[in-house]
Design a protein around this motif. Structure first.
Motif, PDB file in Angstrom:
ATOM      1  N   PHE A 120      24.488 -24.185  44.240  1.00 20.96           N
ATOM      2  CA  PHE A 120      24.373 -23.384  43.015  1.00 20.96           C
ATOM      3  C   PHE A 120      25.025 -24.109  41.838  1.00 20.96           C
ATOM      4  O   PHE A 120      24.468 -24.179  40.739  1.00 20.96           O
ATOM      5  CB  PHE A 120      25.014 -22.014  43.232  1.00 20.96           C
ATOM      6  N   GLU A 121      26.190 -24.677  42.074  1.00 17.17           N
ATOM      7  CA  GLU A 121      26.885 -25.409  41.007  1.00 17.17           C
ATOM      8  C   GLU A 121      26.072 -26.631  40.577  1.00 17.17           C
ATOM      9  O   GLU A 121      26.005 -26.963  39.390  1.00 17.17           O
ATOM     10  CB  GLU A 121      28.283 -25.825  41.458  1.00 17.17           C
ATOM     11  N   TYR A 122      25.456 -27.289  41.545  1.00 16.74           N
ATOM     12  CA  TYR A 122      24.619 -28.460  41.219  1.00 16.74           C
ATOM     13  C   TYR A 122      23.475 -28.045  40.288  1.00 16.74           C
ATOM     14  O   TYR A 122      23.156 -28.743  39.327  1.00 16.74           O
ATOM     15  CB  TYR A 122      24.072 -29.072  42.509  1.00 16.74           C
ATOM     16  N   LEU A 123      22.847 -26.901  40.584  1.00 12.05           N
ATOM     17  CA  LEU A 123      21.787 -26.390  39.711  1.00 12.05           C
ATOM     18  C   LEU A 123      22.323 -26.092  38.319  1.00 12.05           C
ATOM     19  O   LEU A 123      21.700 -26.424  37.307  1.00 12.05           O
ATOM     20  CB  LEU A 123      21.174 -25.121  40.319  1.00 12.05           C
ATOM     21  N   CYS A 124      23.497 -25.447  38.262  1.00 11.82           N
ATOM     22  CA  CYS A 124      24.098 -25.094  36.965  1.00 11.82           C
ATOM     23  C   CYS A 124      24.375 -26.335  36.120  1.00 11.82           C
ATOM     24  O   CYS A 124      24.243 -26.296  34.891  1.00 11.82           O
ATOM     25  CB  CYS A 124      25.401 -24.322  37.179  1.00 11.82           C
ATOM     26  N   LEU A 125      24.759 -27.403  36.768  1.00 17.04           N
ATOM     27  CA  LEU A 125      25.127 -28.622  36.041  1.00 17.04           C
ATOM     28  C   LEU A 125      23.930 -29.487  35.671  1.00 17.04           C
ATOM     29  O   LEU A 125      24.034 -30.345  34.792  1.00 17.04           O
ATOM     30  CB  LEU A 125      26.116 -29.449  36.870  1.00 17.04           C
ATOM     31  N   ASN A 126      22.790 -29.261  36.340  1.00 18.67           N
ATOM     32  CA  ASN A 126      21.657 -30.172  36.154  1.00 18.67           C
ATOM     33  C   ASN A 126      20.413 -29.535  35.532  1.00 18.67           C
ATOM     34  O   ASN A 126      19.483 -30.252  35.173  1.00 18.67           O
ATOM     35  CB  ASN A 126      21.281 -30.822  37.482  1.00 18.67           C
ATOM     36  N   LEU A 127      20.372 -28.221  35.416  1.00 21.20           N
ATOM     37  CA  LEU A 127      19.217 -27.560  34.797  1.00 21.20           C
ATOM     38  C   LEU A 127      19.509 -27.267  33.330  1.00 21.20           C
ATOM     39  O   LEU A 127      20.559 -26.721  32.991  1.00 21.20           O
ATOM     40  CB  LEU A 127      18.889 -26.257  35.529  1.00 21.20           C
ATOM     41  N   THR A 128      18.565 -27.594  32.471  1.00 26.66           N
ATOM     42  CA  THR A 128      18.727 -27.308  31.042  1.00 26.66           C
ATOM     43  C   THR A 128      17.631 -26.385  30.512  1.00 26.66           C
ATOM     44  O   THR A 128      17.873 -25.538  29.667  1.00 26.66           O
ATOM     45  CB  THR A 128      18.721 -28.622  30.217  1.00 26.66           C
ATOM     46  N   ASN A 129      16.401 -26.529  31.014  1.00 25.56           N
ATOM     47  CA  ASN A 129      15.286 -25.696  30.550  1.00 25.56           C
ATOM     48  C   ASN A 129      15.083 -24.452  31.409  1.00 25.56           C
ATOM     49  O   ASN A 129      14.410 -23.507  30.982  1.00 25.56           O
ATOM     50  CB  ASN A 129      13.990 -26.505  30.531  1.00 25.56           C
ATOM     51  N   SER A 130      15.600 -24.470  32.599  1.00 24.49           N
ATOM     52  CA  SER A 130      15.528 -23.308  33.491  1.00 24.49           C
ATOM     53  C   SER A 130      16.929 -22.731  33.663  1.00 24.49           C
ATOM     54  O   SER A 130      17.922 -23.393  33.374  1.00 24.49           O
ATOM     55  CB  SER A 130      14.956 -23.713  34.856  1.00 24.49           C
ATOM     56  N   ARG A 131      16.982 -21.481  34.143  1.00 21.88           N
ATOM     57  CA  ARG A 131      18.269 -20.798  34.324  1.00 21.88           C
ATOM     58  C   ARG A 131      18.377 -20.242  35.736  1.00 21.88           C
ATOM     59  O   ARG A 131      17.369 -19.986  36.393  1.00 21.88           O
ATOM     60  CB  ARG A 131      18.430 -19.659  33.308  1.00 21.88           C
ATOM     61  N   VAL A 132      19.623 -20.016  36.170  1.00 26.17           N
ATOM     62  CA  VAL A 132      19.888 -19.464  37.487  1.00 26.17           C
ATOM     63  C   VAL A 132      20.807 -18.250  37.346  1.00 26.17           C
ATOM     64  O   VAL A 132      21.772 -18.286  36.580  1.00 26.17           O
ATOM     65  CB  VAL A 132      20.563 -20.488  38.425  1.00 26.17           C
ATOM     66  N   ILE A 133      20.474 -17.174  38.082  1.00 24.25           N
ATOM     67  CA  ILE A 133      21.361 -16.008  38.189  1.00 24.25           C
ATOM     68  C   ILE A 133      21.732 -15.835  39.653  1.00 24.25           C
ATOM     69  O   ILE A 133      20.863 -15.845  40.524  1.00 24.25           O
ATOM     70  CB  ILE A 133      20.684 -14.715  37.688  1.00 24.25           C
ATOM     71  N   LEU A 134      23.023 -15.667  39.912  1.00 22.88           N
ATOM     72  CA  LEU A 134      23.494 -15.404  41.270  1.00 22.88           C
ATOM     73  C   LEU A 134      24.175 -14.029  41.281  1.00 22.88           C
ATOM     74  O   LEU A 134      24.968 -13.724  40.393  1.00 22.88           O
ATOM     75  CB  LEU A 134      24.487 -16.478  41.708  1.00 22.88           C
TER      76      LEU A 134
END
Length: 302
Positions: A120-134
């Motif tokens: 999850f942290e990897y996604l948070c640090l590497n996604l700019t145009n998409s978003r993640v909700i946990l």
């Protein structure tokens, strides 16, 4: 990127459903995200990819219908060195979508949580145009993730409780009668979350009244929160402590609440007061004195 925390029955999954609907129907969401992609994290509790450090990425890879074919030699497009993790991040960010990771607290065994949180942290640090909700229950989340914001779902206020009753019971006379009875009862404090509010409305619907004895209501609500709500949703929630079953947890809560109330004459307790009562109880429940914080966190999760 967002982390949404809440007590059991606070409305975390319902909030996610509302956000998904909004992406399809609300223009301001449509301009921001192409579509939502839901991952029910409880599904990762199976043996699939159990030894992998890319549990989440392999699930996203499968959901997106992707395939890496490294056997074909193509000098123009060589993907032999591309990992599943890199592939997912590049494609997801190009799509501009919202990834919803629902139910972090439902991941078992517990060792898998550390793997998922790193992904999850990897996604948070590497996604700019998409978003993640946990989403997670409050007592089961104890992490600090870079490039994310944490929110907690509030309890229902008085006007929301009133609106809830009106929408559930429909007829104004019935909803008013229900609200008067609940407000005059000693268990009005249980109506602060949607799950228990729904339970009270269902009881009123069935009996046309609210049971007079608070003990009956508290017992039903404790059973609902500790065990029944998980059973209804087919969630297996394992304890970190041997023989600390839902029945034993309920018994522990009864004795803990009795001693705290007797000693303090209050309904809000400091951690030191809980620790002092725990020091009296732990042996009876085959726990260790050092388990206090973990036991409280586990109970808070439920």
């Amino acid at each position: 990127h967002i982390i949404i925390l809440g007590q059991p029955g606070a409305g975390k999954t319902t909030t996610m459903k509302y956000i998904c609907q909004s992406i399809f129907k609300d223009e301001k969401f449509q301009n921001e995200f192409k579509f939502p992609l839901l991952v029910r994290l409880r599904d990762l509790s199976s043996n699939t990819y159990s030894s992998s450090n890319d549990l989440l990425f392999e699930t996203l890879f499968k959901l997106l219908g992707l395939k890496l074919d490294n056997e074909k030699e193509d000098t123009k497009h060589s993907y032999s060195n591309v990992s599943i993790r890199e592939c997912v991040v590049k494609i997801v960010d190009a799509l501009g979508i919202l990834i919803i990771l629902d139910g972090f607290d439902e991941i078992y065994p517990l060792e898998k949580r550390d793997k998922i949180i790193k992904e999850f942290e990897y996604l948070c640090l590497n996604l700019t145009n998409s978003r993640v909700i946990l989403t997670s229950r409050l007592g089961d989340y104890d992490y600090s993730i870079n490039n994310s914001i944490v929110y907690e779902i509030s309890s229902l206020n008085n006007s929301q409780i009133e609106l809830f009753a009106k929408k559930w019971l429909i007829k104004p006379q019935r909803s008013q009668d229900f609200l008067i009875k609940v407000r005059n009862s000693p268990f009005y404090d249980t109506a602060i979350r949607p799950l228990t509010m729904a339970h009270l409305c269902a009881l009123y619907e069935k009996y046309e009244t609210i049971p007079e004895k608070p003990k009956y209501i508290y017992k039903k609500i404790i059973q609902l929160l500790v065990e029944e709500w998980d059973i209804q949703r087919l969630v297996l929630r394992q304890s970190s402590f041997q023989n600390f079953t839902p029945d034993r947890k309920t018994e522990f809560l009864y004795i803990l609440a009795f001693n705290l109330t007797l000693n303090t004459k209050r309904s809000i307790f400091h951690i030191n007061e809980i620790q002092s009562v725990f020091a009296i109880l732990y042996k009876e429940f085959s726990l260790e004195i050092s388990d206090c914080k973990k036991v409280i966190q586990e109970l808070e999760g439920q």
